[in-house]
Design a protein around this motif. Structure first.
Motif, PDB file in Angstrom:
ATOM      1  N   LYS A 196       0.843  -1.212   0.000  1.00  0.00           N
ATOM      2  CA  LYS A 196       0.000   0.000   0.000  1.00  0.00           C
ATOM      3  C   LYS A 196       0.876   1.260   0.000  1.00  0.00           C
ATOM      4  O   LYS A 196       0.626   2.194  -0.754  1.00  0.00           O
ATOM      5  N   THR A 197       1.901   1.253   0.845  1.00  0.00           N
ATOM      6  CA  THR A 197       2.759   2.435   0.937  1.00  0.00           C
ATOM      7  C   THR A 197       3.697   2.527  -0.267  1.00  0.00           C
ATOM      8  O   THR A 197       3.759   3.566  -0.934  1.00  0.00           O
ATOM      9  N   SER A 198       4.379   1.439  -0.581  1.00  0.00           N
ATOM     10  CA  SER A 198       5.402   1.535  -1.631  1.00  0.00           C
ATOM     11  C   SER A 198       4.797   1.586  -3.031  1.00  0.00           C
ATOM     12  O   SER A 198       5.240   2.378  -3.871  1.00  0.00           O
ATOM     13  N   ARG A 233      -0.328   9.989   0.570  1.00  0.00           N
ATOM     14  CA  ARG A 233      -0.476  10.132   2.018  1.00  0.00           C
ATOM     15  C   ARG A 233      -0.821   8.764   2.581  1.00  0.00           C
ATOM     16  O   ARG A 233      -1.590   8.015   1.990  1.00  0.00           O
ATOM     17  N   ASP A 234      -0.224   8.458   3.728  1.00  0.00           N
ATOM     18  CA  ASP A 234      -0.396   7.140   4.328  1.00  0.00           C
ATOM     19  C   ASP A 234      -1.013   7.337   5.717  1.00  0.00           C
ATOM     20  O   ASP A 234      -0.466   8.073   6.535  1.00  0.00           O
ATOM     21  N   SER A 235      -2.147   6.685   5.962  1.00  0.00           N
ATOM     22  CA  SER A 235      -2.839   6.940   7.233  1.00  0.00           C
ATOM     23  C   SER A 235      -1.946   6.592   8.431  1.00  0.00           C
ATOM     24  O   SER A 235      -1.986   7.273   9.460  1.00  0.00           O
ATOM     25  N   ASP A 236      -1.123   5.547   8.284  1.00  0.00           N
ATOM     26  CA  ASP A 236      -0.208   5.205   9.389  1.00  0.00           C
ATOM     27  C   ASP A 236       0.733   6.373   9.705  1.00  0.00           C
ATOM     28  O   ASP A 236       0.991   6.679  10.876  1.00  0.00           O
ATOM     29  N   HIS A 237       1.228   7.011   8.658  1.00  0.00           N
ATOM     30  CA  HIS A 237       2.174   8.112   8.873  1.00  0.00           C
ATOM     31  C   HIS A 237       1.477   9.332   9.494  1.00  0.00           C
ATOM     32  O   HIS A 237       2.041  10.012  10.346  1.00  0.00           O
TER      33      HIS A 237
HETATM   34 MG    MG Z   1       2.028   0.835   4.750  1.00  0.00          MG
END
Ligand code: MG
Ligand code: ATP
Ligand code: SKM
Length: 213
Positions: A23-25, A39-43
Protein backbone atom coordinates in the motif's frame (compact mmCIF):
# COMPACT_ATOMS: atom_id res chain seq x y z
CA UNK A 1 -28.65 32.14 -5.47
CA UNK A 2 -25.17 31.09 -6.59
CA UNK A 3 -23.83 28.01 -4.85
CA UNK A 4 -20.50 29.01 -3.36
CA UNK A 5 -19.80 25.66 -1.74
CA UNK A 6 -16.28 24.68 -2.79
CA UNK A 7 -16.12 21.35 -4.67
CA UNK A 8 -15.39 18.42 -2.41
CA UNK A 9 -11.87 17.04 -2.73
CA UNK A 10 -11.34 13.33 -2.62
CA UNK A 11 -8.46 10.93 -3.03
CA UNK A 12 -7.85 9.81 -6.60
CA UNK A 13 -7.48 6.29 -5.27
CA UNK A 14 -7.45 4.69 -1.84
CA UNK A 15 -5.24 1.62 -1.34
CA UNK A 16 -6.21 -1.18 1.02
CA UNK A 17 -4.79 -4.64 1.59
CA UNK A 18 -2.95 -6.87 4.02
CA UNK A 19 0.32 -5.98 5.65
CA UNK A 20 3.19 -5.89 3.15
CA UNK A 21 0.90 -5.93 0.11
CA UNK A 22 2.55 -2.67 -0.95
CA UNK A 23 0.00 0.00 0.00
CA UNK A 24 2.76 2.44 0.94
CA UNK A 25 5.40 1.53 -1.63
CA UNK A 26 3.12 0.86 -4.62
CA UNK A 27 1.04 3.86 -3.54
CA UNK A 28 4.18 5.99 -3.84
CA UNK A 29 4.76 4.78 -7.42
CA UNK A 30 1.12 5.35 -8.36
CA UNK A 31 1.15 8.86 -6.93
CA UNK A 32 4.33 9.63 -8.88
CA UNK A 33 2.65 8.46 -12.12
CA UNK A 34 -0.23 10.80 -11.55
CA UNK A 35 1.96 13.62 -10.25
CA UNK A 36 0.12 13.80 -6.96
CA UNK A 37 1.02 13.35 -3.32
CA UNK A 38 0.94 10.04 -1.48
CA UNK A 39 -0.48 10.13 2.02
CA UNK A 40 -0.40 7.14 4.33
CA UNK A 41 -2.84 6.94 7.23
CA UNK A 42 -0.21 5.21 9.39
CA UNK A 43 2.17 8.11 8.87
CA UNK A 44 -0.51 10.71 9.62
CA UNK A 45 -1.32 8.88 12.86
CA UNK A 46 2.34 8.76 13.91
CA UNK A 47 2.72 12.47 13.20
CA UNK A 48 -0.43 13.36 15.05
CA UNK A 49 0.30 11.17 18.06
CA UNK A 50 3.99 12.06 18.10
CA UNK A 51 5.00 8.45 18.68
CA UNK A 52 5.31 5.18 16.78
CA UNK A 53 2.32 2.89 16.21
CA UNK A 54 3.90 0.20 18.38
CA UNK A 55 3.92 2.68 21.30
CA UNK A 56 0.26 3.58 20.77
CA UNK A 57 -0.67 -0.11 20.80
CA UNK A 58 1.49 -0.78 23.89
CA UNK A 59 0.34 2.14 26.01
CA UNK A 60 -3.21 2.91 24.84
CA UNK A 61 -4.28 -0.40 23.34
CA UNK A 62 -5.46 -1.43 19.89
CA UNK A 63 -8.93 0.14 20.23
CA UNK A 64 -7.44 3.58 20.90
CA UNK A 65 -5.34 3.14 17.77
CA UNK A 66 -8.40 2.09 15.75
CA UNK A 67 -10.37 5.13 16.97
CA UNK A 68 -7.57 7.46 15.96
CA UNK A 69 -7.19 5.60 12.66
CA UNK A 70 -10.90 6.02 11.84
CA UNK A 71 -10.78 9.74 12.66
CA UNK A 72 -7.71 10.28 10.48
CA UNK A 73 -9.08 8.30 7.53
CA UNK A 74 -12.53 9.91 7.54
CA UNK A 75 -10.82 13.29 7.55
CA UNK A 76 -8.49 12.40 4.65
CA UNK A 77 -11.34 10.94 2.59
CA UNK A 78 -13.07 14.31 2.81
CA UNK A 79 -10.12 16.56 2.10
CA UNK A 80 -7.10 14.87 0.51
CA UNK A 81 -6.87 14.64 -3.27
CA UNK A 82 -3.81 12.48 -3.87
CA UNK A 83 -3.28 8.74 -3.41
CA UNK A 84 -4.27 7.59 0.07
CA UNK A 85 -2.73 4.40 1.49
CA UNK A 86 -4.52 2.93 4.50
CA UNK A 87 -3.17 0.85 7.36
CA UNK A 88 -3.69 -2.90 6.97
CA UNK A 89 -6.42 -3.08 9.62
CA UNK A 90 -8.33 0.06 8.62
CA UNK A 91 -11.09 -1.97 6.95
CA UNK A 92 -12.02 -3.52 10.32
CA UNK A 93 -13.92 -0.37 11.16
CA UNK A 94 -17.54 -0.35 9.89
CA UNK A 95 -17.70 3.44 9.55
CA UNK A 96 -14.51 3.45 7.50
CA UNK A 97 -15.91 0.72 5.25
CA UNK A 98 -19.11 2.69 4.82
CA UNK A 99 -17.16 5.82 3.87
CA UNK A 100 -15.05 3.85 1.38
CA UNK A 101 -18.16 2.83 -0.56
CA UNK A 102 -18.11 6.31 -2.09
CA UNK A 103 -14.48 6.09 -3.32
CA UNK A 104 -12.24 4.41 -5.86
CA UNK A 105 -10.59 1.72 -3.75
CA UNK A 106 -7.72 -0.45 -4.97
CA UNK A 107 -7.46 -3.70 -3.05
CA UNK A 108 -3.89 -5.00 -3.15
CA UNK A 109 -3.03 -8.66 -2.67
CA UNK A 110 0.24 -10.50 -2.20
CA UNK A 111 0.92 -14.21 -2.08
CA UNK A 112 2.21 -15.83 1.09
CA UNK A 113 5.68 -16.50 -0.23
CA UNK A 114 6.34 -12.88 -1.08
CA UNK A 115 4.60 -11.61 2.05
CA UNK A 116 7.01 -13.84 3.98
CA UNK A 117 10.04 -12.23 2.31
CA UNK A 118 8.67 -8.75 2.88
CA UNK A 119 7.88 -9.08 6.59
CA UNK A 120 10.98 -11.06 7.51
CA UNK A 121 12.68 -9.48 10.50
CA UNK A 122 10.03 -6.79 10.79
CA UNK A 123 9.42 -5.42 14.27
CA UNK A 124 7.35 -2.35 13.39
CA UNK A 125 4.00 -4.11 12.97
CA UNK A 126 2.57 -4.74 16.44
CA UNK A 127 -0.26 -7.00 15.23
CA UNK A 128 2.35 -9.47 13.98
CA UNK A 129 3.84 -9.53 17.49
CA UNK A 130 6.76 -11.68 16.42
CA UNK A 131 4.44 -14.32 14.97
CA UNK A 132 5.76 -13.83 11.45
CA UNK A 133 4.13 -15.40 8.43
CA UNK A 134 1.85 -17.67 10.49
CA UNK A 135 0.24 -14.63 12.12
CA UNK A 136 0.15 -12.73 8.81
CA UNK A 137 -1.72 -15.66 7.23
CA UNK A 138 -4.29 -15.86 10.05
CA UNK A 139 -4.95 -12.11 10.04
CA UNK A 140 -5.28 -12.06 6.24
CA UNK A 141 -7.78 -14.93 6.37
CA UNK A 142 -9.86 -12.96 8.90
CA UNK A 143 -9.84 -9.78 6.83
CA UNK A 144 -9.87 -11.00 3.26
CA UNK A 145 -13.63 -10.60 2.82
CA UNK A 146 -13.41 -7.00 4.08
CA UNK A 147 -10.79 -6.04 1.48
CA UNK A 148 -12.98 -7.64 -1.19
CA UNK A 149 -16.04 -5.81 0.13
CA UNK A 150 -14.51 -2.34 -0.18
CA UNK A 151 -12.37 -2.89 -3.29
CA UNK A 152 -13.35 -1.37 -6.62
CA UNK A 153 -10.53 -3.29 -8.33
CA UNK A 154 -8.07 -5.89 -7.06
CA UNK A 155 -4.40 -5.99 -8.03
CA UNK A 156 -1.76 -8.53 -7.06
CA UNK A 157 1.66 -7.09 -6.19
CA UNK A 158 3.50 -10.37 -5.67
CA UNK A 159 5.65 -10.10 -8.77
CA UNK A 160 7.64 -7.32 -10.36
CA UNK A 161 8.61 -3.89 -9.16
CA UNK A 162 6.39 -1.42 -7.37
CA UNK A 163 6.28 0.51 -10.66
CA UNK A 164 4.94 -2.58 -12.44
CA UNK A 165 2.24 -2.89 -9.78
CA UNK A 166 1.32 0.77 -10.30
CA UNK A 167 0.96 0.06 -14.04
CA UNK A 168 -1.32 -2.88 -13.28
CA UNK A 169 -3.47 -0.66 -11.06
CA UNK A 170 -3.90 1.86 -13.87
CA UNK A 171 -4.74 -0.97 -16.30
CA UNK A 172 -7.30 -2.38 -13.86
CA UNK A 173 -8.90 1.04 -13.44
CA UNK A 174 -9.08 1.47 -17.23
CA UNK A 175 -10.61 -1.99 -17.53
CA UNK A 176 -13.21 -1.17 -14.88
CA UNK A 177 -13.98 2.24 -16.37
CA UNK A 178 -12.55 4.42 -13.59
CA UNK A 179 -9.18 5.47 -14.92
CA UNK A 180 -10.22 8.92 -16.12
CA UNK A 181 -11.86 9.74 -12.83
CA UNK A 182 -8.83 8.54 -10.93
CA UNK A 183 -6.02 10.00 -13.02
CA UNK A 184 -7.39 13.36 -14.10
CA UNK A 185 -10.03 14.22 -11.60
CA UNK A 186 -11.98 15.19 -14.72
CA UNK A 187 -15.50 14.28 -13.72
CA UNK A 188 -15.15 14.44 -10.04
CA UNK A 189 -16.38 14.95 -7.46
CA UNK A 190 -19.19 12.55 -8.10
CA UNK A 191 -22.38 13.33 -6.23
CA UNK A 192 -22.12 11.50 -2.95
CA UNK A 193 -25.45 9.83 -3.70
CA UNK A 194 -23.86 8.01 -6.64
CA UNK A 195 -21.76 5.13 -5.37
CA UNK A 196 -18.56 5.02 -7.43
CA UNK A 197 -18.75 1.28 -7.99
CA UNK A 198 -22.34 1.21 -9.07
CA UNK A 199 -22.10 4.11 -11.49
CA UNK A 200 -18.77 4.67 -13.21
CA UNK A 201 -19.69 8.05 -14.63
CA UNK A 202 -16.80 8.02 -17.09
CA UNK A 203 -17.25 4.51 -18.43
CA UNK A 204 -18.46 6.00 -21.70
CA UNK A 205 -15.26 7.88 -22.40
CA UNK A 206 -12.67 5.35 -21.36
CA UNK A 207 -9.42 6.20 -22.98
CA UNK A 208 -5.78 5.63 -22.57
CA UNK A 209 -4.89 8.83 -24.39
CA UNK A 210 -3.39 11.29 -21.99
CA UNK A 211 -3.19 8.58 -19.38
CA UNK A 212 -0.05 8.11 -17.40
CA UNK A 213 1.82 5.02 -18.46
MG1 MG B 1 2.03 0.83 4.75
N1 ATP C 1 6.65 -5.39 -6.16
C1 ATP C 1 6.50 -4.95 -4.93
N2 ATP C 1 5.33 -4.42 -4.59
C2 ATP C 1 5.14 -3.99 -3.33
N3 ATP C 1 6.05 -4.04 -2.33
C3 ATP C 1 7.25 -4.55 -2.62
C4 ATP C 1 7.51 -5.03 -3.91
N4 ATP C 1 8.75 -5.51 -3.91
C5 ATP C 1 9.24 -5.31 -2.68
N5 ATP C 1 8.34 -4.72 -1.88
C6 ATP C 1 8.58 -4.38 -0.47
O1 ATP C 1 7.60 -4.92 0.41
C7 ATP C 1 7.62 -4.18 1.64
C8 ATP C 1 6.23 -3.96 2.14
O2 ATP C 1 5.61 -2.98 1.38
P1 ATP C 1 4.75 -1.81 2.09
O3 ATP C 1 5.40 -1.34 3.34
O4 ATP C 1 4.53 -0.82 1.00
O5 ATP C 1 3.42 -2.60 2.46
P2 ATP C 1 2.12 -2.05 3.17
O6 ATP C 1 0.99 -2.70 2.47
O7 ATP C 1 2.14 -0.56 3.20
O8 ATP C 1 2.25 -2.64 4.65
P3 ATP C 1 1.56 -2.12 6.04
O9 ATP C 1 0.16 -2.62 6.08
O10 ATP C 1 2.37 -2.74 7.10
O11 ATP C 1 1.62 -0.63 6.04
C9 ATP C 1 8.40 -2.89 1.36
O12 ATP C 1 9.67 -3.01 1.94
C10 ATP C 1 8.50 -2.90 -0.16
O13 ATP C 1 9.64 -2.24 -0.63
O1 SKM D 1 -2.80 -4.81 9.92
C1 SKM D 1 -2.87 -4.06 10.94
O2 SKM D 1 -3.71 -4.24 11.85
C2 SKM D 1 -1.93 -2.93 11.02
C3 SKM D 1 -1.21 -2.58 9.90
C4 SKM D 1 -0.34 -1.41 9.85
O3 SKM D 1 -0.48 -0.76 8.60
C5 SKM D 1 -0.63 -0.43 10.99
O4 SKM D 1 -1.81 0.29 10.75
C6 SKM D 1 -0.73 -1.14 12.30
O5 SKM D 1 0.52 -1.73 12.56
C7 SKM D 1 -1.84 -2.20 12.30
Amino acid sequence: MTDVTPPRRRPRAVLVGPMASGKTSVGRSLAARWGVELRDSDHVIVERAGRPISDIFASDGEQAFRDLEREVILGELESFDGVLALGGGAVLDPLTREALADHIVVSLTVDERNAGFRIRGDTSRPVLAGGGLETWRRIYAERRHLYAEVGTVEVDTSRGTTGASATRIIEALIEAGYERAASTGGKRPLPSSVPVRAAPSDASDRTTSGSPT
